[in-house]
Design a protein around this motif. Structure first.
Motif, mmCIF file in Angstrom:
data_model
loop_
_atom_site.group_PDB
_atom_site.id
_atom_site.type_symbol
_atom_site.label_atom_id
_atom_site.label_comp_id
_atom_site.label_asym_id
_atom_site.label_seq_id
_atom_site.Cartn_x
_atom_site.Cartn_y
_atom_site.Cartn_z
ATOM 1 N N SER A 46 -16.863 8.879 15.799
ATOM 2 C CA SER A 46 -17.337 8.498 17.133
ATOM 3 C C SER A 46 -17.068 7.044 17.470
ATOM 4 O O SER A 46 -17.149 6.663 18.628
ATOM 5 N N MET A 50 -9.636 7.080 19.275
ATOM 6 C CA MET A 50 -9.965 8.400 19.786
ATOM 7 C C MET A 50 -8.742 9.165 20.290
ATOM 8 O O MET A 50 -7.805 8.582 20.794
ATOM 9 N N ASP A 54 -11.965 13.043 22.677
ATOM 10 C CA ASP A 54 -13.023 12.100 22.305
ATOM 11 C C ASP A 54 -13.222 11.067 23.403
ATOM 12 O O ASP A 54 -14.346 10.712 23.739
ATOM 13 N N GLN A 89 -18.893 18.300 21.643
ATOM 14 C CA GLN A 89 -17.755 17.603 21.054
ATOM 15 C C GLN A 89 -17.773 17.747 19.532
ATOM 16 O O GLN A 89 -16.738 17.974 18.913
#
Length: 189
Positions: A46, A50, A54, A89
């Motif tokens: 996270s 990305m 994302d 996600q």
């Protein structure tokens, strides 16, 4: 309608009825705690470079939590929406790591843009990357002439990997690594 079901009835009241500044400060604190918890739940991915999915989720969550901070009357639905996006996600990422077919559908492949000092036109057209961007990536890697690039790859996170001609030549690099990269990327067409 007094007796009608309302979405506002399904989540507890999270913010005080105090003046707006106190509600905004409380919302900021709760959002801050939520971000810490969610980042720990989602893991290092996270906060790393990305891929496009994302990035989309990050932008959407940022927009939702910003709205929750500046409009604390919508705090509950915003927290539910942000949490749902993050969980979705995480689930997509989990499924894609366990299913090759799902991963191929969801994720982009790296694309070869330069091979042995020559531009790969198919890769450039497919990714909409121009010669100027390739030259800029080469300069960023300390290479002044494209002829000095053994390989340049547009990675799945949008970054450029540049391998100079002067790099050690691992066994099978030309025949295996670059050939396989071209073949994998061509499957996306």
């Amino acid at each position: 309608m007094a007796g009608a079901f309302s979405f506002m009835n399904i989540y507890p009241k999270l913010l005080p009825d105090e003046a707006l500044p106190i509600r905004v400060l409380t919302a900021c604190l709760l959002i801050y705690i939520l971000i810490i918890v969610v980042t720990r739940f989602a893991g290092k991915r996270s906060v790393s470079k990305m891929n496009s999915f994302d990035w989309i989720v990050t932008v959407a969550v940022g927009s939702i939590v910003a709205a929750a901070v500046v409009a604390p009357d919508d705090f509950g639905p915003a927290i539910i929406a942000a949490t749902a996006l993050i969980v979705f996600q995480w689930l997509l990422t989990y499924i894609s790591t366990h299913s090759k077919m799902f991963r191929k559908t969801l994720k982009n492949n790296p694309t070869l843009l330069v091979r042995c000092g020559e531009l790969v036109e198919d890769g450039m057209q497919k990714t909409h990357v121009g010669e100027g961007e390739i030259l800029a990536a080469a300069r960023g890697a300390g290479i002044a002439d494209i002829k000095e690039v053994r390989a340049m790859v547009l990675e799945t996170d949008g970054s450029f990997s540049v391998i100079p001609m002067s790099a050690d030549d691992p066994a099978g690099f030309e025949d295996s690594t670059l050939k396989n990269l071209s073949e994998v990327d061509s499957l996306d067409d």
